[in-house]
Design a protein around this motif. Structure first.
Motif, PDB file in Angstrom:
ATOM      1  N   VAL A 149     -27.932 -32.784  19.031  1.00 44.07           N
ATOM      2  CA  VAL A 149     -26.575 -33.612  18.902  1.00 44.07           C
ATOM      3  C   VAL A 149     -26.009 -32.185  19.831  1.00 44.07           C
ATOM      4  CG1 VAL A 149     -24.527 -32.675  17.633  1.00 44.07           C
ATOM      5  CG2 VAL A 149     -26.611 -33.897  16.707  1.00 44.07           C
ATOM      6  N   ALA A 150     -26.385 -31.262  19.975  1.00 40.32           N
ATOM      7  CA  ALA A 150     -25.642 -30.786  21.361  1.00 40.32           C
ATOM      8  C   ALA A 150     -26.510 -31.113  22.371  1.00 40.32           C
ATOM      9  CB  ALA A 150     -26.656 -28.914  21.258  1.00 40.32           C
ATOM     10  N   ALA A 151     -27.407 -31.786  22.756  1.00 39.78           N
ATOM     11  CA  ALA A 151     -28.036 -32.161  23.607  1.00 39.78           C
ATOM     12  C   ALA A 151     -27.042 -34.070  23.667  1.00 39.78           C
ATOM     13  CB  ALA A 151     -28.969 -32.866  24.209  1.00 39.78           C
ATOM     14  N   ALA A 152     -26.620 -34.653  22.579  1.00 41.25           N
ATOM     15  CA  ALA A 152     -25.901 -35.882  23.004  1.00 41.25           C
ATOM     16  C   ALA A 152     -23.848 -35.544  23.466  1.00 41.25           C
ATOM     17  CB  ALA A 152     -26.272 -36.632  22.408  1.00 41.25           C
ATOM     18  N   VAL A 153     -23.836 -34.276  23.377  1.00 42.13           N
ATOM     19  CA  VAL A 153     -22.139 -34.061  23.324  1.00 42.13           C
ATOM     20  C   VAL A 153     -21.474 -34.420  24.893  1.00 42.13           C
ATOM     21  CG1 VAL A 153     -20.096 -32.560  23.193  1.00 42.13           C
ATOM     22  CG2 VAL A 153     -22.263 -32.086  21.292  1.00 42.13           C
ATOM     23  N   PRO A 154     -22.569 -34.207  25.576  1.00 41.94           N
ATOM     24  CA  PRO A 154     -21.506 -33.872  26.815  1.00 41.94           C
ATOM     25  C   PRO A 154     -21.550 -35.571  27.305  1.00 41.94           C
ATOM     26  CG  PRO A 154     -23.091 -32.632  27.416  1.00 41.94           C
ATOM     27  CD  PRO A 154     -23.865 -32.797  25.340  1.00 41.94           C
ATOM     28  N   ARG A 155     -22.977 -35.937  26.888  1.00 48.59           N
ATOM     29  CA  ARG A 155     -22.708 -38.121  27.401  1.00 48.59           C
ATOM     30  C   ARG A 155     -21.574 -38.734  25.856  1.00 48.59           C
ATOM     31  NH1 ARG A 155     -27.980 -40.741  25.078  1.00 48.59           N
ATOM     32  NH2 ARG A 155     -26.795 -42.206  26.301  1.00 48.59           N
ATOM     33  N   ILE A 156     -21.615 -37.749  25.000  1.00 45.28           N
ATOM     34  CA  ILE A 156     -19.959 -38.724  24.034  1.00 45.28           C
ATOM     35  C   ILE A 156     -18.966 -38.480  24.604  1.00 45.28           C
ATOM     36  CG2 ILE A 156     -19.199 -38.547  21.805  1.00 45.28           C
ATOM     37  CD1 ILE A 156     -22.135 -37.731  20.534  1.00 45.28           C
ATOM     38  N   LEU A 157     -18.547 -37.610  25.854  1.00 44.17           N
ATOM     39  CA  LEU A 157     -17.261 -36.858  26.056  1.00 44.17           C
ATOM     40  C   LEU A 157     -17.209 -37.880  27.524  1.00 44.17           C
ATOM     41  CD1 LEU A 157     -17.417 -32.497  25.870  1.00 44.17           C
ATOM     42  CD2 LEU A 157     -16.437 -34.671  24.112  1.00 44.17           C
ATOM     43  N   ARG A 158     -18.056 -38.358  27.971  1.00 41.31           N
ATOM     44  CA  ARG A 158     -18.358 -39.672  29.049  1.00 41.31           C
ATOM     45  C   ARG A 158     -17.514 -40.802  28.551  1.00 41.31           C
ATOM     46  NH1 ARG A 158     -23.614 -40.421  30.381  1.00 41.31           N
ATOM     47  NH2 ARG A 158     -23.034 -41.808  31.786  1.00 41.31           N
ATOM     48  N   ALA A 165     -17.068 -44.843  29.571  1.00 42.70           N
ATOM     49  CA  ALA A 165     -17.108 -45.334  28.666  1.00 42.70           C
ATOM     50  C   ALA A 165     -18.016 -47.015  29.173  1.00 42.70           C
ATOM     51  CB  ALA A 165     -16.063 -46.012  27.785  1.00 42.70           C
ATOM     52  N   LEU A 166     -17.525 -47.950  29.925  1.00 39.76           N
ATOM     53  CA  LEU A 166     -18.109 -48.704  30.286  1.00 39.76           C
ATOM     54  C   LEU A 166     -19.499 -48.566  30.539  1.00 39.76           C
ATOM     55  CD1 LEU A 166     -18.382 -51.366  31.188  1.00 39.76           C
ATOM     56  CD2 LEU A 166     -17.387 -51.787  33.316  1.00 39.76           C
ATOM     57  N   GLU A 167     -19.953 -47.249  31.651  1.00 43.43           N
ATOM     58  CA  GLU A 167     -21.084 -46.739  32.846  1.00 43.43           C
ATOM     59  C   GLU A 167     -21.802 -46.316  31.189  1.00 43.43           C
ATOM     60  OE1 GLU A 167     -22.001 -42.944  35.245  1.00 43.43           O
ATOM     61  OE2 GLU A 167     -20.449 -42.906  35.392  1.00 43.43           O
ATOM     62  N   LEU A 168     -21.362 -45.747  30.080  1.00 47.39           N
ATOM     63  CA  LEU A 168     -22.345 -45.081  29.161  1.00 47.39           C
ATOM     64  C   LEU A 168     -22.496 -46.280  28.738  1.00 47.39           C
ATOM     65  CD1 LEU A 168     -22.855 -42.383  27.389  1.00 47.39           C
ATOM     66  CD2 LEU A 168     -21.146 -42.186  25.515  1.00 47.39           C
ATOM     67  N   ARG A 169     -21.936 -47.303  28.273  1.00 46.79           N
ATOM     68  CA  ARG A 169     -22.114 -48.162  27.200  1.00 46.79           C
ATOM     69  C   ARG A 169     -23.728 -48.795  27.909  1.00 46.79           C
ATOM     70  NH1 ARG A 169     -18.938 -53.290  28.328  1.00 46.79           N
ATOM     71  NH2 ARG A 169     -19.850 -53.451  29.420  1.00 46.79           N
ATOM     72  N   ASP A 170     -23.700 -49.169  29.158  1.00 44.53           N
ATOM     73  CA  ASP A 170     -24.850 -49.884  29.560  1.00 44.53           C
ATOM     74  C   ASP A 170     -26.011 -48.842  29.876  1.00 44.53           C
ATOM     75  OD1 ASP A 170     -22.879 -52.312  30.321  1.00 44.53           O
ATOM     76  OD2 ASP A 170     -22.647 -51.609  32.761  1.00 44.53           O
ATOM     77  N   GLU A 171     -25.151 -47.566  29.945  1.00 48.08           N
ATOM     78  CA  GLU A 171     -26.878 -47.292  30.208  1.00 48.08           C
ATOM     79  C   GLU A 171     -27.312 -46.803  28.831  1.00 48.08           C
ATOM     80  OE1 GLU A 171     -26.883 -42.094  29.891  1.00 48.08           O
ATOM     81  OE2 GLU A 171     -25.932 -42.866  31.434  1.00 48.08           O
ATOM     82  N   ALA A 172     -26.777 -46.874  27.265  1.00 49.41           N
ATOM     83  CA  ALA A 172     -27.607 -46.471  26.253  1.00 49.41           C
ATOM     84  C   ALA A 172     -28.004 -48.169  25.952  1.00 49.41           C
ATOM     85  CB  ALA A 172     -26.364 -46.640  25.358  1.00 49.41           C
ATOM     86  N   ASN A 173     -27.235 -49.155  26.196  1.00 51.31           N
ATOM     87  CA  ASN A 173     -28.135 -50.781  26.203  1.00 51.31           C
ATOM     88  C   ASN A 173     -28.875 -50.480  26.867  1.00 51.31           C
ATOM     89  OD1 ASN A 173     -26.449 -52.188  24.392  1.00 51.31           O
ATOM     90  ND2 ASN A 173     -24.511 -52.387  26.246  1.00 51.31           N
ATOM     91  N   ARG A 174     -29.581 -49.846  28.003  1.00 53.99           N
ATOM     92  CA  ARG A 174     -31.336 -49.933  28.670  1.00 53.99           C
ATOM     93  C   ARG A 174     -31.806 -48.534  27.551  1.00 53.99           C
ATOM     94  NH1 ARG A 174     -28.335 -49.317  33.262  1.00 53.99           N
ATOM     95  NH2 ARG A 174     -27.859 -46.918  33.266  1.00 53.99           N
ATOM     96  N   GLN A 175     -31.086 -47.814  27.142  1.00 58.34           N
ATOM     97  CA  GLN A 175     -32.203 -46.601  26.148  1.00 58.34           C
ATOM     98  C   GLN A 175     -32.734 -46.706  25.119  1.00 58.34           C
ATOM     99  OE1 GLN A 175     -29.764 -43.304  26.544  1.00 58.34           O
ATOM    100  NE2 GLN A 175     -31.200 -42.302  28.274  1.00 58.34           N
TER     101      GLN A 175
END
Length: 333
Positions: A149-158, A165-175
């Motif tokens: 969870v701690a490792a995901a916090v910086p990503r979530i704050l993006r 959010a748009l950049e994170l969405r594309d990244e999460a869709n690939r992962q």
């Protein structure tokens, strides 16, 4: 462990016999050695596979957590990307709370699994589970989840901004597909190990069946008694007694083996007792005694009981007791 033809089975006792396809291990000692290894391999599987399944338990739940967290981030980032910056900031705060919920769900899943068990495989042994050991396992896993969870916090704050959010969405869709594949591969591995564990006894019995039938055919040869050394007796006795005890009294090759052993012990004609004949007679006596004491032949059970009682209550010798048993076999088989 895969099913094998008789000729594919193990190399033999005194040195390596040729057991390539189409070639039989032609001595009882070789067959007994093959059977001993098959029994050892089956027992190894029984010990090791539960340990492997237990090792994968935390891995499976951990992969499920990572997949759920990535799925949450992907879904929340998609919503944030479609809204304003203020809506994206609200989505980020909500996702932080939901991430902790993913961890709590994973921890509850492990707790439920552990509560359903009385022990967990550790090395070659099963360690009993009590409140202390369960608490230790849950504590270690909670630390692992907290780190995730701690490792995901910086990503979530993006996702607090629309562009982030748009950049994170594309990244999460690939992962996400990779994480799903990792999770499913662990589940598939556990399923395959479980299937192997369940098939293990069936495979061991099938291989024993091949070896036992070949042994019976070898015992029935008419050209004379096959070679059998006194030093080989313990393994051969173990092989034949274990194999015979695993079949019902009505099994045809079990009956053939019992009849042949009885004939070796109580032959119609008394041959000259050379060293080989004495070894075979000793084999027959000891195997039949083991079977009789196990009371596996229901037709013999009443007489065996009376013979056993007479042996306890009198001075009947082992030889007289065994001969009494075999006279009964002659009458009933």
């Amino acid at each position: 462990r895969k099913s094998s033809k008789p000729g594919d089975l193990a190399s033999a006792g005194n040195g390596d016999a040729d057991c390539s396809p189409g070639v039989r291990c032609r001595t009882l000692a070789a067959l007994a050695a093959a059977h001993e290894r098959e029994q050892r391999d089956a027992e190894f599987v029984r010990r090791q596979l539960p340990m492997r399944i237990d090792e994968l338990l935390r891995t499976e739940i951990g992969c499920s957590f990572e997949h759920s967290l990535c799925e949450l981030i992907c879904h929340s980032a998609s919503k944030a990307a479609d809204g304003s910056d203020s809506e994206a900031a609200l989505a980020a705060r909500g996702t932080l709370l939901e991430a902790a919920g993913c961890a709590a769900t994973a921890l509850e899943g492990l707790e439920a699994r552990l509560n359903a068990r009385s022990g967990v495989a550790c090395g070659e042994y099963v360690t009993p589970l009590d409140d202390t050991s369960r608490g230790k396992l849950l504590g270690d896993f909670a630390e692992q989840l907290a780190a995730g969870v701690a490792a995901a916090v910086p990503r979530i704050l993006r996702m607090a901004t629309q562009a982030g959010a748009l950049e994170l969405r594309d990244e999460a869709n690939r992962q996400l597909p990779c994480m799903r594949e990792s999770w499913e591969s662990v589940v598939q591995c556990k399923t395959q190990i479980t299937d192997l564990f369940l098939d293990n006894d069936e495979v061991a019995m099938e291989r024993q069946n091949y070896l036992f039938i070949e042994a019976v055919e070898l015992m029935e040869v008419e050209e004379g008694l096959p070679e059998l050394g006194a030093s080989e007796l313990p393994n051969v006795i173990e092989f034949l007694s274990v194999a015979i005890k695993s079949y019902p009294p009505t099994c045809s090759h079990r009956m053939r083996a019992m009849n042949r052993l009885n004939a070796l012990l109580c032959p119609a004609e008394q041959p000259e007792m050379g060293e080989l004949e004495q070894v075979w007679r000793s084999l027959a006596e000891k195997v039949l005694t083991i079977i009789a004491e196990a009371k596996l032949d229901l037709t013999a059970e009443p007489l065996l009981d009376s013979i056993a009682e007479a042996k306890v209550d009198s001075d009947i010798s082992d030889g007289e007791w065994v001969n009494g048993i075999h006279c009964h076999y002659q009458d009933n088989h």
